[in-house]
Design an enzyme around this catalytic site. Structure first.
Site, PDB file in Angstrom:
ATOM      1  N   CYS A  66      -0.574  -3.362  15.108  1.00  0.00           N
ATOM      2  CA  CYS A  66      -0.274  -2.988  13.703  1.00  0.00           C
ATOM      3  C   CYS A  66      -0.952  -4.140  12.735  1.00  0.00           C
ATOM      4  CB  CYS A  66       1.249  -2.837  13.516  1.00  0.00           C
ATOM      5  SG  CYS A  66       1.443  -2.191  11.793  1.00  0.00           S
ATOM      6  N   CYS A  97       3.129   8.246   1.512  1.00  0.00           N
ATOM      7  CA  CYS A  97       3.449   7.331   2.452  1.00  0.00           C
ATOM      8  C   CYS A  97       3.777   5.849   1.774  1.00  0.00           C
ATOM      9  CB  CYS A  97       2.714   6.936   3.704  1.00  0.00           C
ATOM     10  SG  CYS A  97       2.791   5.625   4.748  1.00  0.00           S
ATOM     11  N   HIS A 147       6.254   4.414  21.536  1.00  0.00           N
ATOM     12  CA  HIS A 147       5.083   3.951  21.962  1.00  0.00           C
ATOM     13  C   HIS A 147       4.742   3.534  23.435  1.00  0.00           C
ATOM     14  CE1 HIS A 147       3.819   4.006  17.849  1.00  0.00           C
ATOM     15  NE2 HIS A 147       4.585   2.720  17.496  1.00  0.00           N
ATOM     16  N   CYS A 207      -3.059   1.473   7.870  1.00  0.00           N
ATOM     17  CA  CYS A 207      -2.190   1.197   7.055  1.00  0.00           C
ATOM     18  C   CYS A 207      -2.071  -0.516   7.065  1.00  0.00           C
ATOM     19  CB  CYS A 207      -0.843   1.788   7.452  1.00  0.00           C
ATOM     20  SG  CYS A 207       0.203   1.145   6.088  1.00  0.00           S
ATOM     21  N   SER A 264       9.524   4.878  16.486  1.00  0.00           N
ATOM     22  CA  SER A 264       8.254   4.170  17.112  1.00  0.00           C
ATOM     23  C   SER A 264       8.658   3.794  18.634  1.00  0.00           C
ATOM     24  CB  SER A 264       7.732   3.039  16.297  1.00  0.00           C
ATOM     25  OG  SER A 264       7.427   3.354  15.185  1.00  0.00           O
ATOM     26  N   SER A 323      10.686   5.959   9.322  1.00  0.00           N
ATOM     27  CA  SER A 323      10.296   5.518  10.467  1.00  0.00           C
ATOM     28  C   SER A 323      10.769   4.234  10.966  1.00  0.00           C
ATOM     29  CB  SER A 323       8.713   5.536  10.565  1.00  0.00           C
ATOM     30  OG  SER A 323       8.066   5.253  11.945  1.00  0.00           O
ATOM     31  N   GLU A 382       9.491  -2.707   7.995  1.00  0.00           N
ATOM     32  CA  GLU A 382      10.191  -2.212   8.665  1.00  0.00           C
ATOM     33  C   GLU A 382      11.325  -2.018   8.006  1.00  0.00           C
ATOM     34  OE1 GLU A 382      11.122  -0.696  11.614  1.00  0.00           O
ATOM     35  OE2 GLU A 382      13.221  -0.373  10.815  1.00  0.00           O
ATOM     36  N   GLU A 401       0.717  -1.327  -0.068  1.00  0.00           N
ATOM     37  CA  GLU A 401      -0.031  -0.086   0.126  1.00  0.00           C
ATOM     38  C   GLU A 401       0.863   1.295   0.088  1.00  0.00           C
ATOM     39  OE1 GLU A 401      -2.595   0.297   3.463  1.00  0.00           O
ATOM     40  OE2 GLU A 401      -2.868  -2.203   3.170  1.00  0.00           O
ATOM     41  N   CYS A 416       4.508  -5.976  16.123  1.00  0.00           N
ATOM     42  CA  CYS A 416       3.819  -4.978  17.140  1.00  0.00           C
ATOM     43  C   CYS A 416       2.117  -5.128  17.164  1.00  0.00           C
ATOM     44  CB  CYS A 416       3.885  -3.623  16.498  1.00  0.00           C
ATOM     45  SG  CYS A 416       5.484  -3.111  16.352  1.00  0.00           S
TER      46      CYS A 416
END
Ligand code: SAH
Length: 346
Positions: A119, A105, A216, A333, A214, A191, A160, A92, A116
């Site tokens: 996600c 993006c 979190h 996402c 990230s 990221s 990643e 995507e 994660c």
């Protein structure tokens, strides 16, 4: 003979490869220009001799994804693309229209190995890395299809990026070239969940891009619960690497923090985060959690979010809340790919 991925070659690499075929440098420059104008075949390179076109076709392939699905927000024009790659796998990209320019993006892998808990991209694990060409294609074909000039890139899609280090670095080097997509490093954010050796390796390249980490959670107990990678790279290790990145590059690091109800959004978390980031030249980007069907986690309440922000600001920390774009096409996402997986390639 195995065909080579021509769009993952830097201009000098293409010149060398075509030089071996007995072609002069100006021919490779011509080909490079065609590739980054969006052609899907050598046949379309109409100012090259026919014989050369067919020799190129014997030696190389041109990546060019198909649009498997496209959603456009009626509210703000945000456009989500689901791309079908040559081998049938799906990734995507999202085009967002901001005042400071149009941003895309992009994904860096098919799936993700990081696991994660919040996600959608990681459900089902990592399938494969994307080639540099396949990352560049997302930028170019989003631009061609939407008709919007892309000026900024965020590597915050599926995957990643630092787990696909070499291809991502190749992507960064190419995207920057005037004869490729001409997007400068200062307009790119990458990221990562915090693979610290790779963060250090990236810092050494002095690329001037913005690093988003990230985070979190401010403590290992909370972070390990939602990010398995924390068992290998704990909070303090990740913060140290972020500090080194800033020292080396002079680029302020941005910390992403998805606000999850009852998990990482309490006053205790806010105070500890403020304490850990005190005095740092950094920025915290709070992300209202996007609901993922397969996950029981839910977003923080507005009241908790407000309290959290208040504590950080009172401690002098730079905080912004990520604006939700395209609320009417809301699929966080990774979810478009999930929905389409029922027809995944076998
Ligand atoms: N692998 C990279 C890129 C991931 S996507 C990384 O870990 O940084 C970019 C950001 O979106 C990351 O901060 C990621 O943690 C966050 N994210 C993923 N799923 C989310 C969700 N459901 N809601 C809010 N943010 C999410």
């Amino acid at each position: 003979m195995n065909k080579r991925d021509i769009k993952s070659l830097l201009p000098q690499e293409l010149a060398a490869a075509m030089g071996e075929m007995g072609e002069p440098a100006y021919r490779s420059r011509q080909v490079f220009k065609w590739l980054w104008s969006g052609v899907r075949s050598f046949e379309e390179m109409t100012d090259l001799p026919k014989a050369l076109r067919s020799r190129l076709d014997g030696a190389f392939y041109i990546t060019a994804p198909q649009i498997a699905r496209k959603l456009v927000s009626a509210l703000d024009g945000t456009t989500k693309y689901l791309w079908r790659l040559a081998d049938g796998y799906l990734v995507e990209s999202v085009v967002m229209r901001y005042e400071h320019g149009n941003t895309v993006c992009v994904s860096s892998q098919v799936g993700c190995a990081m696991g994660c808990a919040f996600c959608a991209s990681t459900i089902g694990g990592k399938v494969r890395d994307l080639a540099a060409s396949e990352i560049l294609d997302q930028v170019m074909f989003s631009q061609l299809d939407s008709g919007l000039k892309i000026s900024n890139i965020v590597m915050m899609g599926i995957g990643e990026p630092l787990d696909n280090f070499d291809n991502v670095v190749k992507f960064l080097k190419m995207v920057n070239l005037p004869e490729c997509l001409n997007i400068g490093m200062r307009h790119i954010s990458l990221s990562t969940c915090g693979l610290t050796e790779k963060v250090d390796k990236l810092a050494c390249l002095d690329l001037q891009l913005t690093l988003s980490v990230s985070l979190h959670a401010p403590d290992d107990e909370t972070r390990s619960k939602i990010m398995p990678v924390n068992r290998a790279y704990g909070v303090d290790v990740v913060l140290d690497a972020s500090r080194r990145y800033f020292e080396r590059t002079g680029r302020r690091v941005s910390f992403e923090y998805a606000m999850i109800d009852g998990v990482n959004d309490t006053e205790r978390h806010a105070r500890l985060l403020a304490e850990k980031l005190a005095g740092e030249n950094c920025h915290v980007n709070l992300i209202p959690l996007n609901h993922v069907e397969e996950s029981p986690l839910s977003p923080s309440t507005p009241a908790n979010q407000k309290k959290f922000i208040g504590i950080l600001r009172a401690a002098g920390i730079n905080v912004t809340v990520r604006r939700k774009l395209g609320p009417d096409i809301n699929a966080s996402c990774g979810q478009l790919r999930r929905q389409a997986e029922s027809v995944s390639p076998g």
